[in-house]
Design an enzyme around this catalytic site. Structure first.
Site, PDB file in Angstrom:
ATOM      1  N   THR A  12      40.112   0.753 -32.943  1.00  0.00           N
ATOM      2  CA  THR A  12      40.871  -0.053 -33.820  1.00  0.00           C
ATOM      3  C   THR A  12      42.128   1.057 -34.084  1.00  0.00           C
ATOM      4  O   THR A  12      41.692   2.207 -34.620  1.00  0.00           O
ATOM      5  CB  THR A  12      40.330  -0.401 -35.154  1.00  0.00           C
ATOM      6  OG1 THR A  12      40.066   0.394 -36.009  1.00  0.00           O
ATOM      7  CG2 THR A  12      39.259  -1.592 -34.719  1.00  0.00           C
ATOM      8  N   GLY A  13      43.098   0.442 -34.408  1.00  0.00           N
ATOM      9  CA  GLY A  13      44.459   1.237 -35.138  1.00  0.00           C
ATOM     10  C   GLY A  13      45.146   2.145 -34.439  1.00  0.00           C
ATOM     11  O   GLY A  13      45.471   3.333 -34.740  1.00  0.00           O
ATOM     12  N   SER A  16      50.902   3.526 -32.815  1.00  0.00           N
ATOM     13  CA  SER A  16      52.270   4.283 -32.568  1.00  0.00           C
ATOM     14  C   SER A  16      51.974   5.371 -31.784  1.00  0.00           C
ATOM     15  O   SER A  16      50.734   5.902 -31.973  1.00  0.00           O
ATOM     16  CB  SER A  16      52.803   4.487 -34.065  1.00  0.00           C
ATOM     17  OG  SER A  16      52.101   5.270 -34.763  1.00  0.00           O
ATOM     18  N   GLN A  17      52.876   6.204 -31.353  1.00  0.00           N
ATOM     19  CA  GLN A  17      52.823   7.446 -30.581  1.00  0.00           C
ATOM     20  C   GLN A  17      52.010   8.445 -31.060  1.00  0.00           C
ATOM     21  O   GLN A  17      51.194   9.135 -30.388  1.00  0.00           O
ATOM     22  CB  GLN A  17      54.319   7.839 -30.142  1.00  0.00           C
ATOM     23  CG  GLN A  17      54.273   8.928 -29.104  1.00  0.00           C
ATOM     24  CD  GLN A  17      53.570   8.952 -27.950  1.00  0.00           C
ATOM     25  OE1 GLN A  17      53.514   7.933 -27.444  1.00  0.00           O
ATOM     26  NE2 GLN A  17      53.065  10.080 -27.227  1.00  0.00           N
ATOM     27  N   GLY A  18      52.325   9.019 -32.352  1.00  0.00           N
ATOM     28  CA  GLY A  18      51.804   9.859 -32.815  1.00  0.00           C
ATOM     29  C   GLY A  18      50.537   9.870 -33.997  1.00  0.00           C
ATOM     30  O   GLY A  18      50.395  10.804 -34.605  1.00  0.00           O
ATOM     31  N   ILE A  20      46.497   9.035 -35.159  1.00  0.00           N
ATOM     32  CA  ILE A  20      44.928   9.521 -34.628  1.00  0.00           C
ATOM     33  C   ILE A  20      44.396   8.482 -33.628  1.00  0.00           C
ATOM     34  O   ILE A  20      43.700   9.018 -32.806  1.00  0.00           O
ATOM     35  CB  ILE A  20      44.171   9.464 -35.800  1.00  0.00           C
ATOM     36  CG1 ILE A  20      44.484  10.678 -36.700  1.00  0.00           C
ATOM     37  CG2 ILE A  20      42.626   9.596 -35.517  1.00  0.00           C
ATOM     38  CD1 ILE A  20      43.779  10.644 -38.034  1.00  0.00           C
ATOM     39  N   GLY A  21      44.598   7.107 -33.959  1.00  0.00           N
ATOM     40  CA  GLY A  21      44.122   6.424 -32.951  1.00  0.00           C
ATOM     41  C   GLY A  21      44.533   6.422 -31.495  1.00  0.00           C
ATOM     42  O   GLY A  21      43.689   6.397 -30.625  1.00  0.00           O
ATOM     43  N   SER A 148      38.157   9.532 -45.869  1.00  0.00           N
ATOM     44  CA  SER A 148      39.405  10.493 -46.221  1.00  0.00           C
ATOM     45  C   SER A 148      39.135  11.491 -47.305  1.00  0.00           C
ATOM     46  O   SER A 148      39.644  11.906 -48.142  1.00  0.00           O
ATOM     47  CB  SER A 148      40.384   9.478 -47.058  1.00  0.00           C
ATOM     48  OG  SER A 148      40.920   8.578 -45.905  1.00  0.00           O
ATOM     49  N   TYR A 161      42.268   2.801 -52.488  1.00  0.00           N
ATOM     50  CA  TYR A 161      42.249   3.419 -51.013  1.00  0.00           C
ATOM     51  C   TYR A 161      40.854   4.165 -51.020  1.00  0.00           C
ATOM     52  O   TYR A 161      40.180   4.075 -50.463  1.00  0.00           O
ATOM     53  CB  TYR A 161      43.398   4.225 -50.627  1.00  0.00           C
ATOM     54  CG  TYR A 161      43.195   5.054 -49.193  1.00  0.00           C
ATOM     55  CD1 TYR A 161      43.280   4.081 -48.253  1.00  0.00           C
ATOM     56  CD2 TYR A 161      43.006   6.355 -49.403  1.00  0.00           C
ATOM     57  CE1 TYR A 161      43.045   4.876 -46.900  1.00  0.00           C
ATOM     58  CE2 TYR A 161      42.871   6.778 -48.214  1.00  0.00           C
ATOM     59  CZ  TYR A 161      42.919   6.363 -47.005  1.00  0.00           C
ATOM     60  OH  TYR A 161      42.738   6.876 -45.712  1.00  0.00           O
TER      61      TYR A 161
END
Length: 251
Positions: A12-13, A16-18, A20-21, A148, A161
């Protein structure tokens, strides 16, 4: 995990290009693992381009745009991956919701938004994975959640969070006991502050001195640890919260 077993990973997730997913998808695909990834608020052209990149590695790849705050998202995702690729033997819960809040600004709306993605979606994806795994002919499986570092120190200004990510650690430890008889390992990874799409130059300059190894962690650093936990070599590791953050110094 048997080498003769075809491996399919649900990540999941990867939006975008940079991030972790995306790095996880690339790393697992390079090992011959078929990829199914979810994304949200992504550029459609980039998603198609990234999917083609993964396909060129010689594996199958499917993508799905979905809002993980939807209570039915976990079931919908598992239905889609089963239809497109088959039963996954690897689940990586990488997606997260993060918004800053402190004791002045924290409200029910922020708590609900964090809970929906960081806890409810994560937990339901895990149990739906396990239920379907039990009905399959798969021999062993891997669940890898993301934390995290909230176990290592306070995260002021990130109350919702930190709380919801902390719940993931507790859930991971308990679920690992339940799923061990099925041959499923359950672990969580704290990659530490990672130089991905969220990090500004100001944050980067502030964090850099806190890394004794001389650099900030990258998405590829996280992907390597996750790929190891997803591998056959990690079959005896379960119920662990692994802090892979290059010796990051808090405080």
């Amino acid at each position: 995990m048997s080498h003769s077993q075809e491996k399919i990973a649900l990540i999941t997730g990867a939006s975008s290009q940079g991030d972790i997913g995306t790095a996880i998808c690339r790393k697992l695909a390079s090992q011959g693992i078929h990829i199914f990834f979810t994304h949200w608020n992504s550029d459609t052209a980039w998603i198609e381009e990234f999917q083609q990149e993964i396909l060129r590695m010689g594996v199958r790849c499917e993508a799905m745009k979905i809002d993980l705050s939807d209570a039915h998202a976990a079931f919908t995702i598992h239905e889609k991956i089963s239809d497109k690729l088959g039963y996954p033997s690897i689940l990586i819960n990488n997606a997260a919701h993060s918004a800053s809040d402190n004791y002045v600004s924290l409200d029910a709306k922020s708590l609900d938004e964090h809970y929906a993605v960081n806890m409810r979606s994560n937990f339901l994806l895990c149990v739906e994975f396990a239920r379907r795994f039990k009905k399959s002919n798969l021999i062993s499986g891997r669940i890898i959640n993301m934390t995290s570092g909230q176990d290592l120190g306070p995260l002021p200004g990130e109350l919702a969070y930190a709380a919801t990510k902390g719940a993931i650690s507790a859930f991971t430890r308990s679920l690992s006991q339940e799923l061990a008889p099925l041959g499923i390992t359950v672990n969580a990874v704290n990659p530490g502050p990672t130089d991905s799409t969220w990090m500004t130059d100001e944050i980067r300059n502030f964090l850099s001195p806190k890394f004794p190894m001389g650099r900030i962690g990258t998405p590829d650093d996280a992907a390597r640890m996750i790929a190891f936990l997803a591998s056959d070599e990690a079959e005896w590791i379960t119920g662990q919260i692994i802090h892979s953050e290059g010796g990051f110094i808090r405080g």
